[in-house]
Scaffold this motif. Structure first.
Motif, PDB file in Angstrom:
ATOM      1  N   LYS A  90      25.714  58.473  31.973  1.00 49.07           N
ATOM      2  CA  LYS A  90      24.711  58.585  31.771  1.00 49.07           C
ATOM      3  C   LYS A  90      23.874  58.876  30.256  1.00 49.07           C
ATOM      4  CE  LYS A  90      19.682  58.100  33.375  1.00 49.07           C
ATOM      5  NZ  LYS A  90      19.644  56.625  33.871  1.00 49.07           N
ATOM      6  N   PHE A  91      24.146  59.607  29.685  1.00 46.27           N
ATOM      7  CA  PHE A  91      23.984  60.175  28.348  1.00 46.27           C
ATOM      8  C   PHE A  91      24.976  60.888  27.524  1.00 46.27           C
ATOM      9  CE2 PHE A  91      19.899  61.084  31.396  1.00 46.27           C
ATOM     10  CZ  PHE A  91      18.887  60.435  30.792  1.00 46.27           C
ATOM     11  N   PRO A  92      25.759  60.348  27.646  1.00 42.12           N
ATOM     12  CA  PRO A  92      27.313  60.692  26.589  1.00 42.12           C
ATOM     13  C   PRO A  92      26.645  61.536  25.529  1.00 42.12           C
ATOM     14  CG  PRO A  92      27.577  58.231  27.214  1.00 42.12           C
ATOM     15  CD  PRO A  92      25.811  58.564  27.461  1.00 42.12           C
ATOM     16  N   GLY A  93      27.129  62.443  24.917  1.00 42.64           N
ATOM     17  CA  GLY A  93      26.988  63.009  23.917  1.00 42.64           C
ATOM     18  C   GLY A  93      25.987  64.045  24.017  1.00 42.64           C
ATOM     19  N   SER A  94      25.492  63.615  25.252  1.00 38.99           N
ATOM     20  CA  SER A  94      24.181  65.273  25.461  1.00 38.99           C
ATOM     21  C   SER A  94      25.285  66.556  26.440  1.00 38.99           C
ATOM     22  CB  SER A  94      23.398  64.766  27.191  1.00 38.99           C
ATOM     23  OG  SER A  94      24.273  64.710  28.040  1.00 38.99           O
ATOM     24  N   TRP A  95      24.183  67.465  26.872  1.00 28.34           N
ATOM     25  CA  TRP A  95      25.320  68.260  26.572  1.00 28.34           C
ATOM     26  C   TRP A  95      24.514  69.687  28.573  1.00 28.34           C
ATOM     27  CZ3 TRP A  95      28.899  72.018  24.016  1.00 28.34           C
ATOM     28  CH2 TRP A  95      28.536  71.615  22.560  1.00 28.34           C
ATOM     29  N   TYR A  96      25.316  69.791  29.116  1.00 27.86           N
ATOM     30  CA  TYR A  96      25.088  70.386  30.455  1.00 27.86           C
ATOM     31  C   TYR A  96      25.211  72.070  29.599  1.00 27.86           C
ATOM     32  CZ  TYR A  96      24.970  72.174  34.414  1.00 27.86           C
ATOM     33  OH  TYR A  96      25.316  72.814  36.355  1.00 27.86           O
ATOM     34  N   PHE A  97      24.013  72.826  30.868  1.00 26.60           N
ATOM     35  CA  PHE A  97      24.188  74.317  30.668  1.00 26.60           C
ATOM     36  C   PHE A  97      24.003  74.910  31.895  1.00 26.60           C
ATOM     37  CE2 PHE A  97      22.917  72.496  26.698  1.00 26.60           C
ATOM     38  CZ  PHE A  97      23.798  73.333  25.563  1.00 26.60           C
ATOM     39  N   ASP A  98      24.509  75.990  32.826  1.00 24.31           N
ATOM     40  CA  ASP A  98      24.540  76.770  33.680  1.00 24.31           C
ATOM     41  C   ASP A  98      22.414  76.920  33.617  1.00 24.31           C
ATOM     42  OD1 ASP A  98      26.633  75.454  34.919  1.00 24.31           O
ATOM     43  OD2 ASP A  98      27.404  77.402  34.951  1.00 24.31           O
ATOM     44  N   ASN A  99      22.178  77.857  34.433  1.00 17.58           N
ATOM     45  CA  ASN A  99      20.924  78.434  34.179  1.00 17.58           C
ATOM     46  C   ASN A  99      20.602  79.452  33.350  1.00 17.58           C
ATOM     47  OD1 ASN A  99      18.777  76.902  37.048  1.00 17.58           O
ATOM     48  ND2 ASN A  99      20.615  75.651  36.020  1.00 17.58           N
ATOM     49  N   ASP A 100      21.793  80.604  33.661  1.00 19.87           N
ATOM     50  CA  ASP A 100      21.962  81.814  32.829  1.00 19.87           C
ATOM     51  C   ASP A 100      22.548  81.656  31.162  1.00 19.87           C
ATOM     52  OD1 ASP A 100      24.874  80.586  33.928  1.00 19.87           O
ATOM     53  OD2 ASP A 100      25.359  82.118  34.849  1.00 19.87           O
ATOM     54  N   VAL A 101      21.850  80.659  31.152  1.00 14.34           N
ATOM     55  CA  VAL A 101      22.627  80.282  29.752  1.00 14.34           C
ATOM     56  C   VAL A 101      21.284  80.606  28.368  1.00 14.34           C
ATOM     57  CG1 VAL A 101      23.789  78.945  27.776  1.00 14.34           C
ATOM     58  CG2 VAL A 101      24.395  79.301  30.164  1.00 14.34           C
ATOM     59  N   ILE A 102      21.016  80.923  27.391  1.00 11.60           N
ATOM     60  CA  ILE A 102      19.991  80.717  26.174  1.00 11.60           C
ATOM     61  C   ILE A 102      20.677  80.074  25.047  1.00 11.60           C
ATOM     62  CG2 ILE A 102      20.389  83.509  25.149  1.00 11.60           C
ATOM     63  CD1 ILE A 102      17.441  83.651  25.357  1.00 11.60           C
ATOM     64  N   CYS A 103      20.144  80.180  24.511  1.00 12.87           N
ATOM     65  CA  CYS A 103      20.047  79.378  23.166  1.00 12.87           C
ATOM     66  C   CYS A 103      19.902  79.433  22.584  1.00 12.87           C
ATOM     67  CB  CYS A 103      19.044  77.735  23.258  1.00 12.87           C
ATOM     68  SG  CYS A 103      20.182  76.521  22.270  1.00 12.87           S
ATOM     69  N   ILE A 104      20.771  79.989  20.703  1.00 14.46           N
ATOM     70  CA  ILE A 104      21.153  80.713  20.123  1.00 14.46           C
ATOM     71  C   ILE A 104      21.229  79.815  19.234  1.00 14.46           C
ATOM     72  CG2 ILE A 104      22.275  82.331  18.526  1.00 14.46           C
ATOM     73  CD1 ILE A 104      21.405  82.896  21.288  1.00 14.46           C
ATOM     74  N   LYS A 105      22.007  78.984  18.764  1.00 13.13           N
ATOM     75  CA  LYS A 105      21.345  77.950  17.789  1.00 13.13           C
ATOM     76  C   LYS A 105      20.429  76.910  17.988  1.00 13.13           C
ATOM     77  CE  LYS A 105      24.847  79.764  15.174  1.00 13.13           C
ATOM     78  NZ  LYS A 105      25.031  80.363  13.812  1.00 13.13           N
ATOM     79  N   SER A 106      20.338  75.896  17.072  1.00 11.77           N
ATOM     80  CA  SER A 106      19.869  74.652  16.687  1.00 11.77           C
ATOM     81  C   SER A 106      20.365  73.319  17.503  1.00 11.77           C
ATOM     82  CB  SER A 106      19.385  74.375  15.719  1.00 11.77           C
ATOM     83  OG  SER A 106      19.872  73.899  14.958  1.00 11.77           O
ATOM     84  N   CYS A 107      19.805  72.428  17.786  1.00 10.57           N
ATOM     85  CA  CYS A 107      19.917  71.606  18.141  1.00 10.57           C
ATOM     86  C   CYS A 107      21.054  70.555  17.294  1.00 10.57           C
ATOM     87  CB  CYS A 107      18.828  70.166  18.107  1.00 10.57           C
ATOM     88  SG  CYS A 107      19.595  68.447  19.351  1.00 10.57           S
ATOM     89  N   ASP A 108      20.926  70.961  16.086  1.00  9.01           N
ATOM     90  CA  ASP A 108      21.709  70.417  15.084  1.00  9.01           C
ATOM     91  C   ASP A 108      22.623  70.605  15.012  1.00  9.01           C
ATOM     92  OD1 ASP A 108      19.062  68.253  14.110  1.00  9.01           O
ATOM     93  OD2 ASP A 108      18.787  69.475  12.842  1.00  9.01           O
ATOM     94  N   ASP A 109      22.730  72.119  15.012  1.00 15.18           N
ATOM     95  CA  ASP A 109      24.056  73.004  15.076  1.00 15.18           C
ATOM     96  C   ASP A 109      24.919  72.740  16.382  1.00 15.18           C
ATOM     97  OD1 ASP A 109      23.965  74.746  12.877  1.00 15.18           O
ATOM     98  OD2 ASP A 109      22.391  76.095  14.768  1.00 15.18           O
ATOM     99  N   PHE A 110      24.503  72.031  17.791  1.00 12.36           N
ATOM    100  CA  PHE A 110      24.844  71.533  18.592  1.00 12.36           C
ATOM    101  C   PHE A 110      25.865  70.536  18.357  1.00 12.36           C
ATOM    102  CE2 PHE A 110      23.674  74.973  20.746  1.00 12.36           C
ATOM    103  CZ  PHE A 110      24.310  75.192  22.014  1.00 12.36           C
ATOM    104  N   HIS A 111      24.524  69.231  17.881  1.00 13.65           N
ATOM    105  CA  HIS A 111      25.493  67.840  17.431  1.00 13.65           C
ATOM    106  C   HIS A 111      26.262  67.941  15.724  1.00 13.65           C
ATOM    107  CE1 HIS A 111      24.908  63.654  16.606  1.00 13.65           C
ATOM    108  NE2 HIS A 111      25.038  63.629  15.304  1.00 13.65           N
ATOM    109  N   LYS A 112      26.946  68.551  15.317  1.00 13.54           N
ATOM    110  CA  LYS A 112      27.548  69.599  14.404  1.00 13.54           C
ATOM    111  C   LYS A 112      29.007  69.593  15.028  1.00 13.54           C
ATOM    112  CE  LYS A 112      25.063  70.151  10.537  1.00 13.54           C
ATOM    113  NZ  LYS A 112      24.291  71.907   9.432  1.00 13.54           N
ATOM    114  N   LEU A 113      28.588  69.873  16.089  1.00 14.78           N
ATOM    115  CA  LEU A 113      29.472  70.400  17.319  1.00 14.78           C
ATOM    116  C   LEU A 113      30.173  68.991  17.526  1.00 14.78           C
ATOM    117  CD1 LEU A 113      31.458  73.091  17.409  1.00 14.78           C
ATOM    118  CD2 LEU A 113      29.877  73.820  20.062  1.00 14.78           C
ATOM    119  N   SER A 114      30.059  69.055  18.068  1.00 18.20           N
ATOM    120  CA  SER A 114      29.997  67.710  18.908  1.00 18.20           C
ATOM    121  C   SER A 114      31.054  66.446  18.409  1.00 18.20           C
ATOM    122  CB  SER A 114      29.085  66.867  19.183  1.00 18.20           C
ATOM    123  OG  SER A 114      28.155  67.135  20.186  1.00 18.20           O
TER     124      SER A 114
END
Length: 298
Positions: A90-114
């Motif tokens: 439904k949302f290609p390129g989105s990110w799934y996370f388990d509930n017990d995960v805390i975000c450290i980097k910004s959305c832009d960093d994840f976009h670069k990783l993608s």
């Protein structure tokens, strides 16, 4: 970019809720899909959307899934293994996370990783032997379909009855070994720097500085909720004030300082005393005598 989570009808514990709150603060459009949105909408903040998971994956599969050694709510965990891949359709390129995960980097960093993944499924190495899908992303529909079809086929052959982790890390690891051209596996430092055997890093203040140094290059930190349960660590109350995890959350989320787990309690849970002869005598023998006394009164 979307950060997507799945939740059963169980209210999200305070610790994991604060972890989820770190995602919109890092620029993600944050969505929790759940089988019971009416429950969670009552307490979720405005910057976290709550949507019925039936829009992505019907609960008919949820009712089929079962674990060989039955465990309450386990079928939700298995269901989430199917859900995390299904959301990518439904949302290609989105990110799934388990509930017990805390975000450290910004959305832009994840976009670069993608971008580095070039359309492949993104998962992280947990150890030299295990690849984990607690953090999962894909923007190639053909690869996503391939992964999902094999997962459904595997589950159907097992009559939807699985051992712990069979549809999760075990299947992810198998898929990566057999179809390496379809996956982009990042080093453990990206998502899983702190290992399941190291949860004392999160709560023991002696490991606070070392823990912060270890995750300085991480994109997010996964916290092994099942290990927390085994150690009887409460997740409706935040970690001790001087702990690594407390600092990690406070740097990202505004929290109530009155609900910290006492340090003394945390250390007792992390390092329970060993059972020796003295403790055996002081605990088991009185209990046995009490049992015998009750029997004699019958």
């Amino acid at each position: 970019m979307k950060a997507v989570f799945f939740r059963s009808e169980m209210v999200i514990p305070n610790l994991w809720l604060n972890c989820i709150k770190s995602f919109p603060l890092n620029g993600f459009e944050t969505i929790i899909y759940t089988t019971h949105p009416e429950i969670h909408k009552k307490y979720l903040p405005e910057n976290i959307k709550c949507i019925d998971s039936n829009e992505i994956l019907p609960t008919i599969l949820l009712n089929k899934l079962k674990q060989i050694s039955q465990k309450e709510h386990w079928h939700y965990i298995a269901f989430s293994d199917f859900f995390r891949a299904s959301i990518m359709k439904k949302f290609p390129g989105s990110w799934y996370f388990d509930n017990d995960v805390i975000c450290i980097k910004s959305c832009d960093d994840f976009h670069k990783l993608s971008s580095l993944a070039k359309g492949r499924i993104i998962v992280g190495r947990q150890s030299s032997e295990i690849i984990n899908g607690a953090i999962f992303s894909s923007n190639n529909l053909k690869i996503t379909d391939h992964y999902l079809n094999l997962l459904h086929s595997f589950s159907k052959k097992k009559n939807y009855s699985h051992g712990w982790g069979e549809t999760g890390p075990s299947f992810v690891t198998w898929y990566c070994k057999n179809f390496p051209e379809n996956v982009f596996v990042v080093d453990k430092s990206y998502f899983y720097e702190i290992e399941p055997s190291e949860i004392n890093y999160f709560y023991d203040p002696l490991f606070a500085e070392k823990g912060l140094k270890r995750i300085k290059n991480s994109y997010c930190v996964h916290m092994w909720s099942e290990v927390f349960k085994m150690a009887c660590i409460p997740t409706n109350i935040l970690p001790p004030e001087s702990s690594f995890l407390n600092k990690l959350i406070r740097e990202r989320v505004e929290i109530n300082p009155c609900i910290y787990l006492p340090e003394e309690t945390a250390l007792k849970l992390l390092y329970p005393p060993k059972w020796g002869l003295k403790k055996t005598i002081l605990n088991i023998i009185p209990a046995f005598l009490k049992y015998v006394s009750k029997k004699l009164k019958l």
